[in-house]
Design an enzyme around this catalytic site. Structure first.
Site, PDB file in Angstrom:
ATOM      1  N   TYR A 110      74.113 -44.512  -6.112  1.00 29.09           N
ATOM      2  CA  TYR A 110      73.241 -45.514  -5.419  1.00 29.09           C
ATOM      3  C   TYR A 110      73.644 -46.962  -5.995  1.00 29.09           C
ATOM      4  CZ  TYR A 110      70.576 -42.760  -2.643  1.00 29.09           C
ATOM      5  OH  TYR A 110      70.077 -41.721  -1.565  1.00 29.09           O
ATOM      6  N   GLU A 133      60.495 -47.442  -7.105  1.00 26.89           N
ATOM      7  CA  GLU A 133      60.824 -48.530  -6.269  1.00 26.89           C
ATOM      8  C   GLU A 133      62.378 -48.758  -6.119  1.00 26.89           C
ATOM      9  OE1 GLU A 133      62.291 -52.336  -5.678  1.00 26.89           O
ATOM     10  OE2 GLU A 133      62.402 -51.638  -7.845  1.00 26.89           O
TER      11      GLU A 133
END
Length: 184
Positions: A110, A133
């Site tokens: 990611y 988050e």
């Protein structure tokens, strides 16, 4: 303070329920990897998300966060808007021993796409699902894949137990279920 190995993580998860459900190997084929690794555990992101939207043109205030700033979404793929973020939770439930502190870092798969995951440390005797988050730092929409790896948790043992643990002080995020918004 020592870094804990895959053997320790596996033993603590099997004998003491430290991570449930626990994947005793690294699952990698066709997915963003998850499960135990040499010195950590790659946790997965669940199917429930809260995607930030600024349709109310509000100011983000951690002391008075407006829950209407989020759109709730459940699914296998979450699209995070450009330059925005989403909250999610882990698939795994964690029970941290009294003499352990964890640090969490985002998955490189990611990160190499401009998607950053932030998680605060799991303190001694904290337990619950992890609120994640997930920031999309790119100018394009970004995909997050549910039930696949999102971040790696590394476990450190202290040289002695703390005088006061998170459990002792009855921390405000103790035993959290679901995606948990800021609390004061």
């Amino acid at each position: 303070m020592g870094l804990c190995s895959d053997r320790w993580i596996t033993r603590m998860s099997r004998e003491h329920g430290m991570i449930e459900p626990f994947e005793d190997r690294q699952v990698r084929q066709g997915v963003i990897s998850y499960g135990v690794s040499s010195y950590g555990y790659d946790m997965r992101v669940a199917r429930e998300f809260k995607i930030f939207t600024n349709v109310l043109s509000s100011v983000v205030d951690p002391k008075a966060f407006d829950p209407k700033s989020f759109v709730e979404f459940e699914g296998d793929v979450c699209i995070v808007p450009p330059n925005s973020f989403a909250l999610a939770r882990s698939v795994e439930y964690f029970r941290i021993p009294r003499n352990v502190l964890t640090l969490t870092v985002g998955k490189s798969t990611y990160a190499r796409c401009g998607i950053i995951t932030n998680v605060t440390p799991f303190e001694p005797e904290w337990e619950g699902y992890v609120t994640l988050e997930i920031s999309n730092t790119t100018p394009l929409p970004a995909k997050i894949y549910a039930n696949e790896g999102i971040a790696q948790v590394v476990f450190f043992t202290g040289d002695e137990p703390p005088e006061v643990s998170y459990g002792d002080k009855k921390g405000k995020y103790q035993g959290q279920h679901g995606v948990t918004l800021p609390r004061i």
